[in-house]
Design an enzyme around this catalytic site. Structure first.
Site, PDB file in Angstrom:
ATOM      1  N   ARG A 209       0.894  -1.269   0.263  1.00  0.00           N
ATOM      2  CA  ARG A 209       0.032  -0.098  -0.003  1.00  0.00           C
ATOM      3  C   ARG A 209       0.841   1.291  -0.175  1.00  0.00           C
ATOM      4  NH1 ARG A 209      -3.520  -3.001  -1.694  1.00  0.00           N
ATOM      5  NH2 ARG A 209      -5.252  -3.489  -0.577  1.00  0.00           N
ATOM      6  N   GLU A 238      -3.324   7.300  -3.944  1.00  0.00           N
ATOM      7  CA  GLU A 238      -3.980   6.710  -5.203  1.00  0.00           C
ATOM      8  C   GLU A 238      -5.628   7.324  -5.276  1.00  0.00           C
ATOM      9  OE1 GLU A 238      -3.862   2.340  -5.469  1.00  0.00           O
ATOM     10  OE2 GLU A 238      -1.650   2.650  -4.999  1.00  0.00           O
ATOM     11  N   HIS A 255      -0.932  -0.175  -9.194  1.00  0.00           N
ATOM     12  CA  HIS A 255      -1.228  -0.902  -8.417  1.00  0.00           C
ATOM     13  C   HIS A 255      -2.106  -2.050  -9.147  1.00  0.00           C
ATOM     14  CE1 HIS A 255      -3.821  -1.434  -4.564  1.00  0.00           C
ATOM     15  NE2 HIS A 255      -3.558  -2.541  -4.764  1.00  0.00           N
TER      16      HIS A 255
HETATM   17  N1  LIG Z   1      -0.203  -4.421  -5.183  1.00  0.00           N
HETATM   18  C1  LIG Z   1      -1.044  -5.219  -5.177  1.00  0.00           C
HETATM   19  O1  LIG Z   1      -1.789  -5.413  -6.309  1.00  0.00           O
HETATM   20  C2  LIG Z   1      -1.435  -5.912  -3.966  1.00  0.00           C
HETATM   21  C3  LIG Z   1      -1.142  -5.563  -2.716  1.00  0.00           C
HETATM   22  N2  LIG Z   1      -1.442  -6.190  -1.800  1.00  0.00           N
HETATM   23  C4  LIG Z   1      -1.235  -5.644  -0.425  1.00  0.00           C
HETATM   24  O2  LIG Z   1      -0.302  -6.402   0.566  1.00  0.00           O
HETATM   25  C5  LIG Z   1      -0.656  -6.486   1.843  1.00  0.00           C
HETATM   26  C6  LIG Z   1      -0.074  -8.041   2.215  1.00  0.00           C
HETATM   27  O3  LIG Z   1      -0.342  -8.832   1.706  1.00  0.00           O
HETATM   28  P1  LIG Z   1      -0.512 -10.364   2.050  1.00  0.00           P
HETATM   29  O4  LIG Z   1       1.082 -10.594   2.162  1.00  0.00           O
HETATM   30  O5  LIG Z   1      -1.445 -11.258   1.237  1.00  0.00           O
HETATM   31  O6  LIG Z   1      -1.048 -10.216   3.391  1.00  0.00           O
HETATM   32  P2  LIG Z   1      -0.813 -11.204   4.796  1.00  0.00           P
HETATM   33  O7  LIG Z   1      -1.611 -11.013   5.854  1.00  0.00           O
HETATM   34  O8  LIG Z   1      -0.878 -12.671   4.517  1.00  0.00           O
HETATM   35  O9  LIG Z   1       0.778 -10.818   4.966  1.00  0.00           O
HETATM   36  C7  LIG Z   1       0.867  -9.585   5.799  1.00  0.00           C
HETATM   37  C8  LIG Z   1       2.209  -9.869   6.749  1.00  0.00           C
HETATM   38  O10 LIG Z   1       2.477  -8.680   7.289  1.00  0.00           O
HETATM   39  C9  LIG Z   1       3.037  -8.839   8.702  1.00  0.00           C
HETATM   40  N3  LIG Z   1       3.090  -7.470   9.355  1.00  0.00           N
HETATM   41  C10 LIG Z   1       1.895  -6.726  10.034  1.00  0.00           C
HETATM   42  N4  LIG Z   1       2.603  -5.597  10.320  1.00  0.00           N
HETATM   43  C11 LIG Z   1       3.817  -5.501  10.024  1.00  0.00           C
HETATM   44  C12 LIG Z   1       4.943  -4.853  10.458  1.00  0.00           C
HETATM   45  N5  LIG Z   1       4.910  -3.787  10.896  1.00  0.00           N
HETATM   46  N6  LIG Z   1       6.168  -5.146   9.983  1.00  0.00           N
HETATM   47  C13 LIG Z   1       6.424  -6.324   9.513  1.00  0.00           C
HETATM   48  N7  LIG Z   1       5.418  -7.304   9.258  1.00  0.00           N
HETATM   49  C14 LIG Z   1       4.400  -6.727   9.347  1.00  0.00           C
HETATM   50  C15 LIG Z   1       1.669  -9.552   9.239  1.00  0.00           C
HETATM   51  O11 LIG Z   1       2.281 -10.353  10.333  1.00  0.00           O
HETATM   52  C16 LIG Z   1       1.588 -10.607   7.872  1.00  0.00           C
HETATM   53  O12 LIG Z   1       2.150 -11.861   8.130  1.00  0.00           O
HETATM   54  C17 LIG Z   1      -2.128  -6.638   1.638  1.00  0.00           C
HETATM   55  O13 LIG Z   1      -2.752  -6.312   2.947  1.00  0.00           O
HETATM   56  C18 LIG Z   1      -2.422  -5.662   0.452  1.00  0.00           C
HETATM   57  O14 LIG Z   1      -2.654  -4.444   1.350  1.00  0.00           O
HETATM   58  C19 LIG Z   1      -1.884  -7.549  -1.731  1.00  0.00           C
HETATM   59  C20 LIG Z   1      -1.944  -7.997  -2.904  1.00  0.00           C
HETATM   60  C21 LIG Z   1      -1.971  -7.449  -4.193  1.00  0.00           C
HETATM   61  O1  LIG Z   2      -5.733  -7.740  -3.024  1.00  0.00           O
HETATM   62  C1  LIG Z   2      -5.188  -6.641  -2.828  1.00  0.00           C
HETATM   63  O2  LIG Z   2      -5.205  -6.125  -1.611  1.00  0.00           O
HETATM   64  C2  LIG Z   2      -5.023  -5.646  -3.869  1.00  0.00           C
HETATM   65  O3  LIG Z   2      -4.412  -4.904  -3.574  1.00  0.00           O
HETATM   66  C3  LIG Z   2      -5.499  -5.957  -5.088  1.00  0.00           C
HETATM   67  O4  LIG Z   2      -4.716  -6.662  -5.959  1.00  0.00           O
HETATM   68  C4  LIG Z   2      -6.079  -4.609  -5.712  1.00  0.00           C
HETATM   69  O5  LIG Z   2      -6.768  -4.850  -6.683  1.00  0.00           O
HETATM   70  P1  LIG Z   2      -8.116  -4.166  -6.887  1.00  0.00           P
HETATM   71  O6  LIG Z   2      -9.098  -4.939  -6.016  1.00  0.00           O
HETATM   72  O7  LIG Z   2      -8.060  -2.620  -6.464  1.00  0.00           O
HETATM   73  O8  LIG Z   2      -8.608  -4.243  -8.257  1.00  0.00           O
END
Ligand SMILES: NC(=O)C1=CN([C@@H]2O[C@H](COP(=O)(O)OP(=O)(O)OC[C@H]3O[C@@H](n4cnc5c(N)ncnc54)[C@H](O)[C@@H]3O)[C@@H](O)[C@H]2O)C=CC1
Ligand SMILES: O=C(O)C(=O)[C@H](O)COP(=O)(O)O
Length: 376
Positions: A209, A238, A255
């Protein structure tokens, strides 16, 4: 059942046809009036699900978000109203892992250096961070993990503090949720002091994010430090990234790190399973047969690929430079950022490409990286 779904949710009409009639909406502009009378709401990260949005609706039986992040959902409000909620944890983790890995290969090519010689610090070792680590380890790159939350929960992997990672890693890749409170808040986790402390020639990637990095501080630091290399898929503010920041970034995308066709389809089918459970319907595996065959379904490798050949192979799946070019040309136009996301041609994951190997060398590491194996 009346189902309102974000128009950027591939296969949603097909997958949910057995449950109800799907109306597609622009998720960023969805209004309380449009939601009147709906039974099911399916959103993506651009829809704020809050009291204002639900003001005219007293019929919702389910809210689903086809995303990993949930910072756009007032989950407390949904719980108070007794509306079941589900997101799609892990649905696009492979896509993010592959995006970060390819971005690092691109940076290595851009800087005339080798990714294999670098140590990569992964901040947040959940679904997406673990996929980045998997790709890097398959290729033989040293990784260090920082995740104080998992460390405290007894996860058996070795963890380090963020400041240790910053002091010792050549690459920092961010994979945390956006949180403003709790014990380990991530809002502006990378502030001016930490950005300034990055190692000489460090690479910084943000695929989680935008607000996890103080973007104004990043502009100030980068203006003083030409040695830093930046990959930003997410931006503070964003859909309006700071225009002074974009030219300072080496790889810039709107993104879409999680936008693989497989990831999006998984998000849709995971919500179908969650809703089926709420409605007490027998869940079906809807993913089988949904995805088309990739344009390059198999490739024969005659030799062990070096880093440059590996990048060429990865570009067959996803040429990140295309998204970077489109981003720079369009992000500043009115509605440009969202249009780029809406019109994004979903890339495939490594698994869509089967590798046939010539004799006399190993490709095990490529299957660990995610490519499919195939025989002649
Ligand atoms: N750019 C994109 O298209 C996407 C962005 N995201 C973002 O990525 C984030 C992470 O996704 P996942 O890995 O699937 O989530 P997840 O919940 O599986 O992993 C996130 C990890 O971050 C850790 N964490 C929390 N606070 C922390 C800190 N201060 N320092 C270090 N680690 C910390 C948590 O303990 C957790 O293990 C989502 O919340 C979402 O906002 C996710 C998917 C796609
Ligand atoms: O899964 C998340 O968290 C993400 O950041 C998504 O990949 C973002 O995709 P949209 O939901 O905005 O299409």
């Amino acid at each position: 059942m009346k189902i309102i779904a974000d128009e950027n949710m591939p296969y949603v009409e097909q997958v949910f046809a057995d449950i109800g009639e799907v109306s597609l909406v622009n998720g960023r502009q969805l209004s309380a009036e449009q939601l009147e009378g709906a039974d099911v709401l399916l959103v993506r990260s651009v829809t704020q699900v809050n009291a204002q949005l639900l003001a005219h609706n007293d019929s919702l039986k389910f809210v689903g978000s086809a995303t990993i992040g949930t910072d756009h959902i007032d989950t407390q409000l949904l719980a108070q109203k007794g509306i079941p909620f589900s997101n799609a944890p892990g649905c696009n983790a492979i896509a993010v892992g592959e995006y970060a890995f390819i971005a690092m290969l691109e940076l290595a090519a851009m800087t005339g250096s080798s990714l294999k010689q670098r140590t990569v610090g992964i901040v947040g070792a959940g679904n997406t961070g673990s996929q980045v680590a998997r790709c890097l380890e398959a290729y033989g790159v040293k990784t260090l993990l920082c995740d104080p939350v998992l460390a405290a929960s007894g996860d058996s992997r070795e963890f380090h503090s963020l400041d240790q990672l910053i002091a010792s890693c050549d690459v920092i890749s961010l994979h945390v949720p956006l949180t403003k409170d709790g014990i380990e808040p991530t809002w502006y986790l990378l502030d001016e002091a930490r950005l300034s402390a990055l190692k000489p020639d460090a690479w910084l990637l943000n695929c989680c994010r935008g607000e996890v990095i103080d973007n104004r501080a990043l502009i100030r630091v980068k203006q003083q430090r030409a040695d830093l290399r930046l990959v930003l898929d997410v931006w503070e503010g964003e859909p309006n990234p700071m225009p002074e920041l974009v030219p300072l970034v080496d790889i810039a995308t709107p993104h879409i790190a999680g936008y693989s066709l497989e990831g999006k389809a998984r998000g849709t089918t995971m919500l179908h399973s969650a809703l089926s459970q709420v409605l007490n319907i027998e869940p079906e595996n809807k993913l089988d047969g949904l995805l088309p065959v990739h344009v390059f379904s198999r490739i024969k490798l005659e030799n062990q690929p070096d880093e440059s050949a590996l990048l060429q192979l990865c570009r067959l799946i996803y040429d990140l430079r295309d998204d970077d070019r489109k981003f720079r040309a369009n992000y500043a136009l009115a509605g440009g950022f969202d249009q780029l996301r809406k019109n994004h041609t979903h890339r495939r994951e490594f698994s869509a490409l089967a590798l046939v190997k010539g004799s006399g060398f190993e490709v095990d590491w490529l299957t660990k990286l995610g490519f499919s194996g195939a025989s002649l």
